[in-house]
Design a protein around this motif. Structure first.
Motif, PDB file in Angstrom:
ATOM      1  N   GLU A 140       0.876  -1.216  -0.044  1.00 20.29           N
ATOM      2  CA  GLU A 140       0.051  -0.012   0.003  1.00 20.29           C
ATOM      3  C   GLU A 140       0.822   1.235   0.025  1.00 20.29           C
ATOM      4  O   GLU A 140       0.538   2.293  -0.706  1.00 20.29           O
ATOM      5  CB  GLU A 140      -1.009   0.059   1.252  1.00 20.29           C
ATOM      6  CG  GLU A 140      -1.977  -0.897   1.226  1.00 20.29           C
ATOM      7  CD  GLU A 140      -2.723  -1.103   2.386  1.00 20.29           C
ATOM      8  OE1 GLU A 140      -2.257  -0.506   3.572  1.00 20.29           O
ATOM      9  OE2 GLU A 140      -3.882  -2.011   2.659  1.00 20.29           O
ATOM     10  N   ARG A 141       1.910   1.300   0.838  1.00 17.07           N
ATOM     11  CA  ARG A 141       2.958   2.496   0.952  1.00 17.07           C
ATOM     12  C   ARG A 141       3.753   2.496  -0.231  1.00 17.07           C
ATOM     13  O   ARG A 141       4.293   3.679  -0.599  1.00 17.07           O
ATOM     14  CB  ARG A 141       3.493   2.513   2.417  1.00 17.07           C
ATOM     15  CG  ARG A 141       4.071   3.663   2.570  1.00 17.07           C
ATOM     16  CD  ARG A 141       4.570   3.836   4.170  1.00 17.07           C
ATOM     17  NE  ARG A 141       3.342   3.889   5.154  1.00 17.07           N
ATOM     18  CZ  ARG A 141       3.290   3.592   6.245  1.00 17.07           C
ATOM     19  NH1 ARG A 141       4.566   3.315   6.754  1.00 17.07           N
ATOM     20  NH2 ARG A 141       2.311   3.631   7.068  1.00 17.07           N
ATOM     21  N   GLY A 142       4.344   1.539  -0.393  1.00 16.52           N
ATOM     22  CA  GLY A 142       5.355   1.548  -1.458  1.00 16.52           C
ATOM     23  C   GLY A 142       6.675   1.516  -1.011  1.00 16.52           C
ATOM     24  O   GLY A 142       7.739   1.468  -1.744  1.00 16.52           O
ATOM     25  N   PHE A 143       6.924   1.791   0.180  1.00 16.93           N
ATOM     26  CA  PHE A 143       8.309   1.824   0.872  1.00 16.93           C
ATOM     27  C   PHE A 143       8.180   1.530   2.520  1.00 16.93           C
ATOM     28  O   PHE A 143       7.203   1.845   2.967  1.00 16.93           O
ATOM     29  CB  PHE A 143       9.041   2.968   0.581  1.00 16.93           C
ATOM     30  CG  PHE A 143       8.492   3.998   1.231  1.00 16.93           C
ATOM     31  CD1 PHE A 143       8.890   4.731   2.503  1.00 16.93           C
ATOM     32  CD2 PHE A 143       7.244   4.889   0.770  1.00 16.93           C
ATOM     33  CE1 PHE A 143       8.366   5.826   2.985  1.00 16.93           C
ATOM     34  CE2 PHE A 143       6.721   6.178   1.170  1.00 16.93           C
ATOM     35  CZ  PHE A 143       7.506   6.543   2.486  1.00 16.93           C
ATOM     36  N   ASN A 144       9.258   0.924   3.088  1.00 16.25           N
ATOM     37  CA  ASN A 144       9.571   0.757   4.306  1.00 16.25           C
ATOM     38  C   ASN A 144      10.153   2.074   4.758  1.00 16.25           C
ATOM     39  O   ASN A 144      11.417   2.142   4.565  1.00 16.25           O
ATOM     40  CB  ASN A 144       9.967  -0.355   4.558  1.00 16.25           C
ATOM     41  CG  ASN A 144       9.996  -0.612   6.247  1.00 16.25           C
ATOM     42  OD1 ASN A 144       9.850   0.188   6.942  1.00 16.25           O
ATOM     43  ND2 ASN A 144      10.412  -1.959   6.503  1.00 16.25           N
ATOM     44  N   GLN A 145       9.691   2.960   5.578  1.00 10.52           N
ATOM     45  CA  GLN A 145      10.282   4.014   6.391  1.00 10.52           C
ATOM     46  C   GLN A 145      11.511   3.807   7.205  1.00 10.52           C
ATOM     47  O   GLN A 145      12.527   4.339   6.935  1.00 10.52           O
ATOM     48  CB  GLN A 145       9.383   4.861   6.885  1.00 10.52           C
ATOM     49  CG  GLN A 145       8.797   4.627   8.158  1.00 10.52           C
ATOM     50  CD  GLN A 145       7.748   3.482   8.189  1.00 10.52           C
ATOM     51  OE1 GLN A 145       7.330   3.376   7.031  1.00 10.52           O
ATOM     52  NE2 GLN A 145       7.331   3.028   9.371  1.00 10.52           N
ATOM     53  N   ALA A 146      11.468   2.498   7.721  1.00  9.45           N
ATOM     54  CA  ALA A 146      12.573   2.176   8.595  1.00  9.45           C
ATOM     55  C   ALA A 146      13.726   1.634   7.776  1.00  9.45           C
ATOM     56  O   ALA A 146      14.619   1.933   8.249  1.00  9.45           O
ATOM     57  CB  ALA A 146      11.982   0.876   9.265  1.00  9.45           C
ATOM     58  N   HIS A 147      13.568   1.071   6.628  1.00  3.25           N
ATOM     59  CA  HIS A 147      14.739   0.851   5.631  1.00  3.25           C
ATOM     60  C   HIS A 147      15.091   2.161   5.281  1.00  3.25           C
ATOM     61  O   HIS A 147      16.593   1.859   5.185  1.00  3.25           O
ATOM     62  CB  HIS A 147      13.967  -0.132   4.535  1.00  3.25           C
ATOM     63  CG  HIS A 147      13.701  -1.511   4.668  1.00  3.25           C
ATOM     64  ND1 HIS A 147      13.384  -2.194   3.642  1.00  3.25           N
ATOM     65  CD2 HIS A 147      13.656  -1.991   5.827  1.00  3.25           C
ATOM     66  CE1 HIS A 147      13.225  -3.388   4.167  1.00  3.25           C
ATOM     67  NE2 HIS A 147      13.429  -3.616   5.635  1.00  3.25           N
ATOM     68  N   MET A 148      14.688   3.197   4.980  1.00  4.02           N
ATOM     69  CA  MET A 148      15.171   4.117   4.316  1.00  4.02           C
ATOM     70  C   MET A 148      16.099   4.929   5.446  1.00  4.02           C
ATOM     71  O   MET A 148      16.877   5.458   5.369  1.00  4.02           O
ATOM     72  CB  MET A 148      14.032   5.231   3.916  1.00  4.02           C
ATOM     73  CG  MET A 148      13.396   4.582   2.672  1.00  4.02           C
ATOM     74  SD  MET A 148      12.233   5.830   1.818  1.00  4.02           S
ATOM     75  CE  MET A 148      13.182   6.949   0.978  1.00  4.02           C
ATOM     76  N   LEU A 149      15.400   5.021   6.699  1.00  3.31           N
ATOM     77  CA  LEU A 149      16.133   5.582   7.912  1.00  3.31           C
ATOM     78  C   LEU A 149      17.265   4.796   7.991  1.00  3.31           C
ATOM     79  O   LEU A 149      18.523   5.598   8.531  1.00  3.31           O
ATOM     80  CB  LEU A 149      15.127   5.476   9.200  1.00  3.31           C
ATOM     81  CG  LEU A 149      13.967   6.533   9.087  1.00  3.31           C
ATOM     82  CD1 LEU A 149      13.039   6.195  10.215  1.00  3.31           C
ATOM     83  CD2 LEU A 149      14.407   7.994   8.985  1.00  3.31           C
ATOM     84  N   ALA A 150      17.533   3.604   8.241  1.00  2.50           N
ATOM     85  CA  ALA A 150      18.573   2.687   8.589  1.00  2.50           C
ATOM     86  C   ALA A 150      19.417   2.850   7.327  1.00  2.50           C
ATOM     87  O   ALA A 150      20.795   3.142   7.719  1.00  2.50           O
ATOM     88  CB  ALA A 150      17.979   1.066   8.431  1.00  2.50           C
ATOM     89  N   ARG A 151      19.402   3.112   6.128  1.00  2.00           N
ATOM     90  CA  ARG A 151      20.090   3.340   4.972  1.00  2.00           C
ATOM     91  C   ARG A 151      20.886   4.633   5.155  1.00  2.00           C
ATOM     92  O   ARG A 151      22.295   4.885   5.021  1.00  2.00           O
ATOM     93  CB  ARG A 151      19.657   3.305   3.704  1.00  2.00           C
ATOM     94  CG  ARG A 151      18.914   1.732   3.155  1.00  2.00           C
ATOM     95  CD  ARG A 151      18.433   1.999   2.039  1.00  2.00           C
ATOM     96  NE  ARG A 151      17.714   0.823   1.477  1.00  2.00           N
ATOM     97  CZ  ARG A 151      16.754   0.486   0.531  1.00  2.00           C
ATOM     98  NH1 ARG A 151      16.320   1.537  -0.002  1.00  2.00           N
ATOM     99  NH2 ARG A 151      16.060  -0.525   0.463  1.00  2.00           N
TER     100      ARG A 151
END
Length: 245
Positions: A140-151
């Protein structure tokens, strides 16, 4: 023969470009795209539980819940309380795909963590682990915000990130709609480790946007500790206050 073309017009230099604060739209020279005034006025978490980062009247204390039932994670590091404008910035990052806002917050979190590494006894983890998202919500969202923050944190802190070690094989009810006990029941079988996951003796830091009851962080930390992890910390942008405070 010249390697570069003969160009007499003014060249645009990105490094000298004046940035705009992503909060107030005023000009700023900060590389984090937030002006000094807005950064200072963010709801900084100054006094909190030494374990779960629950906002408290005094620093250096452990909240009653953590004393009664210590969580599986060792320590939560969160720069801010989940209040205005942090709540709005996180919401726009997550639900409106305003990625520059997420990156700004991640950079400030990285700066906060580096300061803690340099000035306190907070140890650097071996690896960052983003909290996995349920597959339905990810679609639904298209991305995981936790993944992006971790990167982004991985880049700034030079700490490895593993986006595949933690799995969420079963979709569960959204945590926001549940109370603390229901959240714990909801997460009992929600997570798993990847096959042949390298866990034994390692120090991990879970990465997420907001810590509310800590049920998700506790479930993941318990999974890692039972598999042989040495220590699990939690890095997040904001911590919610106790309901009614």
């Amino acid at each position: 023969m010249h390697c570069q073309p003969d160009h007499k017009h003014q060249v645009y230099i990105w490094l000298k470009n004046e940035q705009t604060c992503l909060i107030c739209d005023e000009a700023t020279h900060s590389r984090h795209c937030v002006c000094n005034v807005c950064e200072t006025e963010l709801p900084w978490l100054l006094a909190a539980c030494e374990s779960c980062a629950l906002p408290l009247p005094m620093d250096g204390l452990i909240c009653g819940q953590c004393l009664k039932k210590p969580p599986a994670f060792k320590q939560v590091i969160a720069p801010w309380t989940y209040s205005f404008p942090i709540d709005s910035l996180i919401s726009r990052f997550k639900h409106q795909a305003r990625w520059p806002l997420g990156q700004m917050l991640a950079r400030l979190l990285g700066q906060h963590l580096q300061h803690r590494f340099d000035t306190t006894e907070l140890p650097r983890p071996d690896c960052l682990l983003p909290v996995p998202m349920a597959r339905k919500r990810l679609r639904e969202r298209g991305f995981n915000q936790a993944h992006m923050l971790a990167r982004w944190l991985s880049q700034d802190l030079d700490i490895a990130v593993d986006e595949h070690l933690l799995l969420r094989p079963h979709d569960t009810v959204a945590q926001q709609a549940l109370d603390a006990k229901s959240r714990q029941r909801n997460l009992r079988t929600a997570f798993a480790l990847a096959a042949n996951a390298d866990v034994t003796g390692r120090h991990f830091a879970l990465v997420d946007d907001v810590l509310t009851t800590g049920a998700t962080a506790h479930s993941l930390a318990r999974l890692l500790i039972h598999a042989g992890a040495r220590r699990v910390d939690v890095y997040c942008l904001a911590r919610t206050p106790k309901p009614g405070t």
